[in-house]
Scaffold this active site. Structure first.
Site, PDB file in Angstrom:
ATOM      1  N   HIS A   1     -11.055  -4.498   7.048  1.00  0.00           N
ATOM      2  CA  HIS A   1     -11.898  -3.565   8.235  1.00  0.00           C
ATOM      3  C   HIS A   1     -12.056  -4.389   9.458  1.00  0.00           C
ATOM      4  O   HIS A   1     -12.442  -5.342   9.373  1.00  0.00           O
ATOM      5  CB  HIS A   1     -13.168  -3.258   7.334  1.00  0.00           C
ATOM      6  CG  HIS A   1     -13.913  -2.332   8.221  1.00  0.00           C
ATOM      7  ND1 HIS A   1     -13.696  -0.914   8.214  1.00  0.00           N
ATOM      8  CD2 HIS A   1     -14.938  -2.432   9.091  1.00  0.00           C
ATOM      9  CE1 HIS A   1     -14.687  -0.212   9.063  1.00  0.00           C
ATOM     10  NE2 HIS A   1     -15.182  -1.519   9.654  1.00  0.00           N
TER      11      HIS A   1
ATOM     12  N   ILE B   1     -10.914   7.628   1.794  1.00  0.00           N
ATOM     13  CA  ILE B   1     -11.823   6.954   1.146  1.00  0.00           C
ATOM     14  C   ILE B   1     -11.513   7.570  -0.428  1.00  0.00           C
ATOM     15  O   ILE B   1     -11.059   8.433  -0.707  1.00  0.00           O
ATOM     16  CB  ILE B   1     -13.034   7.833   1.303  1.00  0.00           C
ATOM     17  CG1 ILE B   1     -13.472   7.432   2.873  1.00  0.00           C
ATOM     18  CG2 ILE B   1     -14.351   7.370   0.529  1.00  0.00           C
ATOM     19  CD1 ILE B   1     -14.619   7.968   3.501  1.00  0.00           C
ATOM     20  N   LEU B   2     -11.775   6.325  -0.908  1.00  0.00           N
ATOM     21  CA  LEU B   2     -11.403   6.401  -2.554  1.00  0.00           C
ATOM     22  C   LEU B   2     -12.373   6.923  -3.327  1.00  0.00           C
ATOM     23  O   LEU B   2     -13.713   6.716  -3.013  1.00  0.00           O
ATOM     24  CB  LEU B   2     -10.814   5.074  -3.140  1.00  0.00           C
ATOM     25  CG  LEU B   2      -9.515   4.566  -2.462  1.00  0.00           C
ATOM     26  CD1 LEU B   2      -9.233   3.096  -2.407  1.00  0.00           C
ATOM     27  CD2 LEU B   2      -8.248   5.286  -2.926  1.00  0.00           C
TER      28      LEU B   2
ATOM     29  N   GLY C   1       1.636  -0.085   9.649  1.00  0.00           N
ATOM     30  CA  GLY C   1       1.935  -1.108   8.722  1.00  0.00           C
ATOM     31  C   GLY C   1       2.006  -2.654   9.198  1.00  0.00           C
ATOM     32  O   GLY C   1       2.464  -3.273   8.427  1.00  0.00           O
TER      33      GLY C   1
ATOM     34  N   ASN D   1      -0.364  -5.036   8.923  1.00  0.00           N
ATOM     35  CA  ASN D   1      -0.833  -5.926   8.165  1.00  0.00           C
ATOM     36  C   ASN D   1       0.080  -5.875   6.845  1.00  0.00           C
ATOM     37  O   ASN D   1       0.379  -7.133   6.468  1.00  0.00           O
ATOM     38  CB  ASN D   1      -2.223  -5.385   7.600  1.00  0.00           C
ATOM     39  CG  ASN D   1      -3.209  -5.640   8.727  1.00  0.00           C
ATOM     40  OD1 ASN D   1      -3.393  -6.952   8.769  1.00  0.00           O
ATOM     41  ND2 ASN D   1      -3.860  -5.084   9.371  1.00  0.00           N
TER      42      ASN D   1
HETATM   43  C1  GRF Z   1      -6.093  -2.320  11.150  1.00  0.00           C
HETATM   44  O1  GRF Z   1      -6.892  -2.731  12.424  1.00  0.00           O
HETATM   45  C2  GRF Z   1      -6.885  -2.047   9.983  1.00  0.00           C
HETATM   46  O2  GRF Z   1      -7.863  -3.267   9.839  1.00  0.00           O
HETATM   47  C3  GRF Z   1      -7.448  -0.768  10.179  1.00  0.00           C
HETATM   48  O3  GRF Z   1      -6.433  -0.136  10.494  1.00  0.00           O
HETATM   49  C4  GRF Z   1      -5.691  -0.949  11.285  1.00  0.00           C
HETATM   50  C5  GRF Z   1      -4.170  -0.728  10.680  1.00  0.00           C
HETATM   51  O4  GRF Z   1      -3.200  -1.271  11.145  1.00  0.00           O
HETATM   52  N1  GRF Z   1      -8.004  -0.322   8.810  1.00  0.00           N
HETATM   53  P1  GRF Z   1      -1.537  -1.542  10.713  1.00  0.00           P
HETATM   54  O5  GRF Z   1      -1.301  -0.209   9.881  1.00  0.00           O
HETATM   55  O6  GRF Z   1      -1.844  -2.613   9.403  1.00  0.00           O
HETATM   56  O7  GRF Z   1      -0.786  -1.890  11.630  1.00  0.00           O
END
Ligand code: GRF
Length: 211
Positions: A121, A104-105, A16, A18
């Site tokens: 991504h 995948i949704l 988490g 991001n």
């Molecule tokens: C990120 O690199 C995102 O792009 C990918 O999975 C990772 C998730 O990281 N889809 P976090 O859970 O946000 O730390």
């Protein structure tokens, strides 16, 4: 919650980071006042996702929907849509932000949330859709890697591109070191792309900031 705030629901499966970057930026940049938006919930398909703890520490509502408890993808996505819809405001359905959400949704879910469903991504799309992006970029001899924020469409990792970051590939890079540097840039571009989406929505609705 202020009745005019645009609700944002963030979907995670793991650490988490991001999601945390988005929440931090929302606070620092006063999204509530400037963009009339608020992160209202974090939903995980994994009960032990580290991001859940982070979200709770910020006082954000969390929910776990374990995908393995549902008979199939359609039924899981219906439950997910129902969980999200509980945060919709009148005339203002949630912005749904996928942040390391490793599911995948279904086309039905994507259609229902069209235009308000974003993903990040870890590659320079359209290169390397799918998994193991960093190793594939190294194997292909890429000199640059990066990340992409995009609208989610029915096709995997293929919706309209909103933001990208570029990171040079270094001679000694492994998939892990490259992933770390790309992830640091994700924390910059994802909040920025969301802020822009919110500002556009505000402009379309003819609204001005609260102050
Ligand atoms: C990120 O690199 C995102 O792009 C990918 O999975 C990772 C998730 O990281 N889809 P976090 O859970 O946000 O730390």
């Amino acid at each position: 919650m202020h009745s005019t705030l645009q609700p944002i629901v963030i979907l995670i499966s793991g650490g988490g980071s991001n999601m945390a970057a988005i929440v931090r930026t929302a606070q620092k940049d006063a999204w509530g006042e400037r963009l009339r938006a608020q992160v209202v919930a974090v939903v995980s398909n994994k009960p032990h996702a580290g991001g859940l703890r982070l979200a709770r520490a910020q006082g954000i509502a969390t929910e776990v929907l374990e995908h393995s408890a549902y008979a199939n993808r359609e039924i899981f996505d219906q439950a997910l849509a129902a969980a999200i819809a509980r945060y919709d405001q009148p005339q203002r359905p949630c912005l749904v932000v996928l942040a390391g959400f490793m599911r995948i949704l279904t086309p039905g879910f994507v259609a229902e949330h069209a235009g308000r469903l974003l993903n990040i991504h870890p590659s320079l799309l359209p290169a390397f859709a799918g998994l193991h992006t960093h190793q594939r970029a190294l194997d292909a001899g890429c000199k640059f890697a990066g990340a992409t924020v995009h609208q989610v469409s029915a096709e995997l990792d293929a919706g309209a591109i909103l933001e990208q970051s570029v990171v040079p590939v270094l001679a000694m890079d492994t998939a892990e070191t490259l992933a770390q540097r790309v992830l640091a840039t994700e924390h910059q571009i994802y909040p920025r792309a969301i802020a822009r989406w919110l500002a556009q929505r505000q402009a379309q609705a003819g609204e001005s900031p609260i102050r």
